[in-house]
Write an enzyme that holds these catalytic residues in place. Structure first.
Site, PDB file in Angstrom:
ATOM      1  N   TYR A   1     -19.330 -13.286 -52.783  1.00 13.18           N
ATOM      2  CA  TYR A   1     -20.585 -13.834 -52.291  1.00 13.18           C
ATOM      3  C   TYR A   1     -20.997 -14.943 -53.251  1.00 13.18           C
ATOM      4  CZ  TYR A   1     -25.574 -14.437 -51.647  1.00 13.18           C
ATOM      5  OH  TYR A   1     -26.808 -15.003 -51.441  1.00 13.18           O
TER       6      TYR A   1
ATOM      7  N   GLU B   1     -25.809 -19.952 -48.338  1.00 16.50           N
ATOM      8  CA  GLU B   1     -25.111 -18.709 -48.627  1.00 16.50           C
ATOM      9  C   GLU B   1     -23.702 -18.771 -48.048  1.00 16.50           C
ATOM     10  OE1 GLU B   1     -27.369 -14.791 -48.190  1.00 16.50           O
ATOM     11  OE2 GLU B   1     -25.944 -14.753 -46.524  1.00 16.50           O
TER      12      GLU B   1
END
Ligand code: GDP
Ligand code: MN
Length: 381
Positions: free
Chosen positions: A101, A189
């Site tokens: 991530y 993101e």
């Protein structure tokens, strides 16, 4: 403004970030043609503005033409968490060993942007943050200097990313920060950033939200807005210039002034109902705005009844009443029961003008809300 995955990936690719080859398709035929050009295996992904598409059945992998066709047929037209899927992204499937991530957002507590890295990608990062906050490494950035390469490396090593790909991940992170800054993003993101079996990194998913107040200087992104809107009602609200928020209940709410609308919302809840929306038509509402507001709540299929709460200050009660009458003229039969409460300037005139054959009128807010809640319950049964 929230970009679709395919739009965000376009912005990423332009900035030099590694993204899988992909094409947008709006039919099974087009999806198969795209897959043939890209080469199997492919991932077929619903293009709707919700997270967790994978778990909800909005992503399928396909090894050949017949699998690609049936995946596209499954996904196109499906209802994904309340949104209709009318396009899919056909994408070169990635063979991966790890899912990371990486993201950049504003840390309001610190008053500075923060870059984040975690080796626990591929799952909902909010869950990771709640269960195991240490699994996410954070590096704050001074916006006047930008993100230094050493800061990116620090965050990547702290997160425990494998050495072989650490420098590549750090470079993705500095590029993401630069994009976040240059493109007036509120949030970027990449989840997952996949580590491929060949030891490379690739952005398998992309989230990018842009500050609405900066769209005037992000012209190319602003042009994507119509397509990104996704929600017909929100698009309509933009067109009409309303502040509108969709909620989960069935009592439609219209009022003038944010405080008054919030109060109405609270009262609906207090009397056992559930608000379907927040809709503020603003001050000085003329007949046209009133009919536009009614048009909005009437076209929301979740709405079973409407409470219309107007306090006349600048907005005069007679104007509002004419607006309501005008909006209702177009209907042979009222699509949903409407309860009106008028107070303030010219309220009496307004109540006289109102066509009480079609709308119900109450003198107090409490009574109007209770009646609207009852009407919604009746429709629900
Ligand atoms: P989200 O569920 O809406 O966040 O969609 P993502 O694009 O993040 O995909 C969710 C999951 O689907 C990923 O974490 C992967 O496990 C899987 N996935 C997505 N694309 C691919 C792909 O190209 N290859 C493989 N093997 N899995 C994929
Ligand atoms: Mn994702």
């Amino acid at each position: 403004m929230k970009l679709h995955e395919y739009q965000a990936k376009g912005v990423f690719a332009e900035a030099g970030l590694p993204t899988p080859e992909s094409e947008l398709a709006d039919s099974a035929d087009a999806a198969v043609e795209a897959a043939e050009r890209i080469g199997y295996p492919v991932a077929i992904k619903a293009q709707v503005q919700v997270g967790g598409r994978g778990k909800a059945g909005g992503i399928e992998l396909a090894d050949d033409e017949s699998e690609a066709r049936s995946a596209a047929e499954d996904i196109l037209g499906m209802d994904l968490k309340g949104l209709h899927v009318d396009r899919v992204l056909v994408e070169e499937a990635v063979d991966f060993t790890d899912e990371l991530y990486v993201g950049v957002t504003m840390d309001r507590g610190e008053g500075r942007p923060v870059a984040m890295v975690s080796t626990r990608g591929g799952v909902d990062i909010e869950e990771v943050a709640a269960e195991d906050p240490d699994a996410i490494a954070r590096g704050h950035v001074d916006p006047s200097f930008g993100m230094h390469p050493y800061q990116a490396r620090e965050a990547v090593f702290e997160a425990g990313v494998d050495r072989e790909v650490a420098m590549d991940v750090a470079s993705v992170l500095t590029t993401l920060y630069r994009l976040w800054d240059d493109r007036d993003a509120t949030e970027i993101e990449v989840n997952p950033l996949m580590v491929t079996t060949d030891g490379e990194v690739v952005a398998a998913d992309a989230v990018m939200n842009i500050d609405d107040d900066a769209l005037f200087r992000q012209e190319d992104l602003a042009e994507m807005e119509e397509e990104a809107a996704g929600d017909d009602l929100e698009a309509k609200a933009n067109e009409y210039g309303f502040d509108y928020v969709r909620l989960s209940g069935n009592v439609g709410i219209i009022g003038n002034g944010a405080g008054l609308v919030m109060t109405t919302l609270d009262l609906v809840d207090y009397y056992g109902g559930e608000p379907a929306n927040f809709l503020d038509i603003g001050g000085g509402a003329k007949a046209e705005r009133v009919s536009n507001a009614l048009d909005m709540v009437f076209s929301d299929e979740n709405v079973d009844s409407v409470v219309f709460n107007i306090f006349g200050g600048i907005t005069r009660g007679d104007e509002v009443a004419r607006g309501i009458n005008g909006a209702l003229e177009g209907f042979d039969e009222l699509p949903k029961p409407v309860v009106v409460r008028l107070a303030g300037t010219n309220a009496e005139e307004g109540m006289e003008i109102l066509n009480t054959e079609v709308v119900e009128v109450e003198e107090t807010l409490e009574a109007a809300v209770q009646r609207a809640v009852e009407r919604a319950e009746e429709v629900d049964q």
